[in-house]
Design a protein around this motif. Structure first.
Motif, PDB file in Angstrom:
ATOM      1  N   VAL A  79       0.857  -1.183   0.000  1.00  0.00           N
ATOM      2  CA  VAL A  79       0.000   0.000   0.000  1.00  0.00           C
ATOM      3  C   VAL A  79       0.894   1.234   0.000  1.00  0.00           C
ATOM      4  N   LEU A  80       0.695   2.081  -0.990  1.00  0.00           N
ATOM      5  CA  LEU A  80       1.492   3.301  -1.087  1.00  0.00           C
ATOM      6  C   LEU A  80       0.774   4.426  -0.346  1.00  0.00           C
ATOM      7  N   ASP A 104       5.335   7.696   0.947  1.00  0.00           N
ATOM      8  CA  ASP A 104       4.597   8.454   1.959  1.00  0.00           C
ATOM      9  C   ASP A 104       3.903   9.668   1.336  1.00  0.00           C
ATOM     10  N   PHE A 105       4.365  10.099   0.172  1.00  0.00           N
ATOM     11  CA  PHE A 105       3.775  11.255  -0.508  1.00  0.00           C
ATOM     12  C   PHE A 105       2.545  10.897  -1.335  1.00  0.00           C
ATOM     13  N   ASN A 127       0.941  12.036  -6.386  1.00  0.00           N
ATOM     14  CA  ASN A 127       0.529  10.643  -6.537  1.00  0.00           C
ATOM     15  C   ASN A 127       1.790   9.829  -6.792  1.00  0.00           C
ATOM     16  N   VAL A 128       1.871   8.662  -6.167  1.00  0.00           N
ATOM     17  CA  VAL A 128       3.034   7.789  -6.330  1.00  0.00           C
ATOM     18  C   VAL A 128       2.531   6.441  -6.835  1.00  0.00           C
ATOM     19  N   LYS A 147       9.463   3.545  -9.107  1.00  0.00           N
ATOM     20  CA  LYS A 147       8.273   4.313  -8.740  1.00  0.00           C
ATOM     21  C   LYS A 147       8.276   5.628  -9.512  1.00  0.00           C
ATOM     22  N   ARG A 148       7.069   6.066  -9.868  1.00  0.00           N
ATOM     23  CA  ARG A 148       6.912   7.369 -10.518  1.00  0.00           C
ATOM     24  C   ARG A 148       6.121   8.278  -9.578  1.00  0.00           C
ATOM     25  N   VAL A 149       6.597   9.498  -9.429  1.00  0.00           N
ATOM     26  CA  VAL A 149       5.910  10.503  -8.619  1.00  0.00           C
ATOM     27  C   VAL A 149       5.319  11.535  -9.579  1.00  0.00           C
TER      28      VAL A 149
END
Length: 176
Positions: A79-80, A104-105, A127-128, A147-149
Motif C-alpha cells: 500500500v502506497l 509516503d507522498f 501521486n506515487v 516508482k513514478r511521482v
C-alpha cells in the motif's frame, strides 16, 4: 480669458487625461504580467524543492534500514501512502518530518501561503505509483523497483488558470 482659450484649456486637460489613463492602463497590464510571471517562477521553484526532498528519501519503508536483493521485490510496500497518517483534521505538513520514504507522498497535498515572499497561496498534490521498468508510462499492477511521482502544482490565491504538472521516476538500486 476668452472662449477660445477656455476651449483650448479644456482640450489640453482632456488630452492629458487620456494620456494618463492610457499610461496607467499600460502600467496595470505590466503589473499583472509581472505578478503572473512571479507566480510561475514560484511554482517551478516549489516543484524543484519537492523533487529534491523526495529524491533524498529512501525508496521504500523496507529499504530505510536494509537492502533488498532483486529477488525480494515482494518485500516492498503493498500500500502506497504515509505509514503514520495524521489524525483527522490535522494538516499533513505538520507531520512531514515523519515521512521517511517516497511512497509516503502518495495522495499527499500541501498548501503554502506566501512562499519565499511571493504573494499568493500555492497547492501541490502528489501521486506515487509502481511503474513498469520497461515503460515508465505504464502503471504496474504489481510491485517493482521503479516508482513514478506525479506532481500537480497550482496557485489558488489569487486564482490562476495554469497548473504545473511534473513527473519523475525513482529506481531502487544498491551496490553489494
Amino acid at each position: 480669458m476668452s472662449t477660445g482659450q477656455v476651449i483650448l484649456t479644456i482640450g489640453a486637460f482632456v488630452l492629458l487625461s487620456m494620456m494618463l489613463l492610457s499610461f496607467y492602463g499600460i502600467m496595470a497590464d505590466s503589473a499583472q504580467a509581472v505578478n503572473t510571471t512571479q507566480g510561475d517562477i514560484t511554482e517551478v521553484a516549489l516543484a524543484i524543492s519537492y523533487m529534491e526532498i523526495i529524491q533524498g528519501m529512501s525508496f521504500d519503508e523496507v529499504t530505510v534500514d536494509s537492502f533488498l536483493a532483486g529477488s525480494q521485490v515482494n518485500n516492498l510496500s503493498a500500500v502506497l501512502g504515509p505509514d503514520n497518517p495524521p489524525p483527522v483534521g490535522e494538516p499533513y505538513e505538520d507531520h512531514l518530518e515523519h515521512f521517511d520514504d517516497i511512497d509516503d507522498f502518495n495522495n499527499y497535498e500541501i498548501e503554502e501561503t506566501n512562499p519565499g515572499g511571493t504573494l499568493g497561496t500555492f497547492r501541490t498534490h502528489f501521486n506515487v505509483y509502481y511503474v513498469d521498468p520497461n515503460d515508465i508510462n505504464l502503471i504496474s499492477s504489481g510491485k517493482t523497483f521503479v516508482k513514478r511521482v506525479d506532481m500537480k502544482l497550482w496557485r489558488t490565491s489569487p486564482p490562476s488558470q495554469d497548473t504545473l504538472k511534473s513527473s519523475f521516476v525513482v529506481g531502487y538500486f544498491h551496490f553489494d
